[in-house]
Design an enzyme around this catalytic site. Structure first.
Site, PDB file in Angstrom:
ATOM      1  CG  LEU A   7      -2.872  -2.908  -3.880  1.00 56.53           C
ATOM      2  CD1 LEU A   7      -2.594  -2.097  -5.316  1.00 56.53           C
ATOM      3  CD2 LEU A   7      -3.450  -1.826  -2.965  1.00 56.53           C
ATOM      4  CG  ASP A   8       1.013  -3.440  -3.832  1.00 59.56           C
ATOM      5  OD1 ASP A   8       1.298  -3.001  -5.067  1.00 59.56           O
ATOM      6  OD2 ASP A   8       0.806  -2.441  -2.767  1.00 59.56           O
ATOM      7  CD  GLU A   9      -2.157 -10.107  -1.631  1.00 54.73           C
ATOM      8  OE1 GLU A   9      -2.592 -11.273  -1.858  1.00 54.73           O
ATOM      9  OE2 GLU A   9      -2.538  -9.698  -0.529  1.00 54.73           O
ATOM     10  N   GLY A  28       0.900  -1.135   0.009  1.00 51.16           N
ATOM     11  CA  GLY A  28       0.082  -0.051   0.144  1.00 51.16           C
ATOM     12  C   GLY A  28       0.867   1.264   0.025  1.00 51.16           C
TER      13      GLY A  28
END
Length: 301
Positions: free
Chosen positions: A243-245, A217
């Site tokens: 998100l961001d994975e 994040g």
């Protein structure tokens, strides 16, 4: 069996000087795959320059990258596909054949932080990264000057909650217009919608300013500073709806200490981000990255 043959966008026949290919293969792991492929290439008069392979005992998947000079009967991709069909079916292969000399087209997206963009533009202009950048898309005007100095089209698509869907549709039109093979998020500070993530599945790379999975994040360096970490890093990964994975392609770290402020970490981190992003783009465009479930297999140079 799935077959994907990458052709030059202008669909022109390859020149006699452009007969070097990259063959990538994914299939269930079993005996005889390497022998089968190399025997086939040898019988067709091809010369193998480099072969890399990996069998994952957990997923039971096999991954292979072969660079070779075409032989007497492999002068076009169509000829290769016709002759290779038997062995591909035997091993249930998902395979792709790429023209080694073709420069993949990478459309970049950026917001207000230009370090990753500037680094990659310089590497491409210096012929250190073998890609073409046909266009830059941004939700701000800040990077227009440097982009147009390089002679690259700049598209300004400001995003609000109300315009997000419309602007993402325009983005896809730009991707199609420029025949982009890959989209690179060079510190593009907008969260892509689930629909757009799915549309760009496997062909969109993001640079996250943290050593994932830690500090996801916003403001990860400030999160890291507050935790008193001794290492900071950056992560390039494929974009997914989570998100961001997405599957991680490349990462790097740098040592920090108690004397540094969060702003110091931000400055150090920008250098790491630039290198990690450029290398991830390069590895993808050299067909060195294979999806393996939630992970990747990466054959390094």
């Amino acid at each position: 069996m799935q077959v994907k043959i990458h052709k030059p966008k202008d669909k022109a026949e390859m020149s006699e000087l452009a007969k070097t290919f990259i063959l990538t293969i994914t299939c269930p792991d079993t005996f005889g795959i390497v022998a089968g492929v190399t025997s086939f290439l040898a019988e067709e008069g091809a010369f193998v320059n480099k072969l890399e392979q990996f069998g994952d005992p957990q997923s039971n998947r096999f991954f292979m990258r072969v660079k070779f000079d075409a032989g007497r009967a492999l002068r076009t991709k169509a000829e290769f596909a016709d002759k290779f069909a038997t062995i591909a079916e035997k091993f249930t292969m998902q395979w792709e054949l790429h023209d080694f000399h073709r420069k993949p087209k990478v459309l970049l997206m950026v917001s207000k932080f230009g370090h990753c963009l500037n680094d990659l533009l310089h590497r491409v202009a210096s012929n250190n990264v073998h890609i073409e950048i046909p266009a830059i898309v941004s939700n701000h005007e800040d990077m227009r000057g440097i982009v147009e100095w390089y002679g690259i089209p700049y598209y300004h698509l400001p995003v609000t909650k109300e315009t997000k869907a419309t602007q993402e549709a325009k983005l896809l039109d730009i991707v199609d217009e420029h025949d982009a093979d890959l989209v690179g998020l060079a510190r593009y500070m907008q969260v892509l919608s689930t629909d757009l993530c799915r549309e760009l599945e496997g062909r969109c790379i993001n640079i996250h300013h943290s050593f994932l999975p830690s500090f996801k994040g916003a403001k990860p360096y400030h999160q890291a500073h507050s935790r008193g970490v001794k290492l900071i890093g950056a992560t390039a990964h494929y974009v997914t709806a989570d998100l961001d994975e997405g599957p991680i392609i490349h990462q790097a770290i740098e040592h920090v200490d108690h004397t540094m402020t969060a702003e110091d970490m931000v400055e150090i981190g920008r250098d790491i981000e630039s290198v990690v992003f450029s290398r991830a783009i390069q590895m993808h465009c050299e067909h060195r990255v294979f999806r393996n479930g939630s992970k990747t297999v990466v054959f390094r140079r």
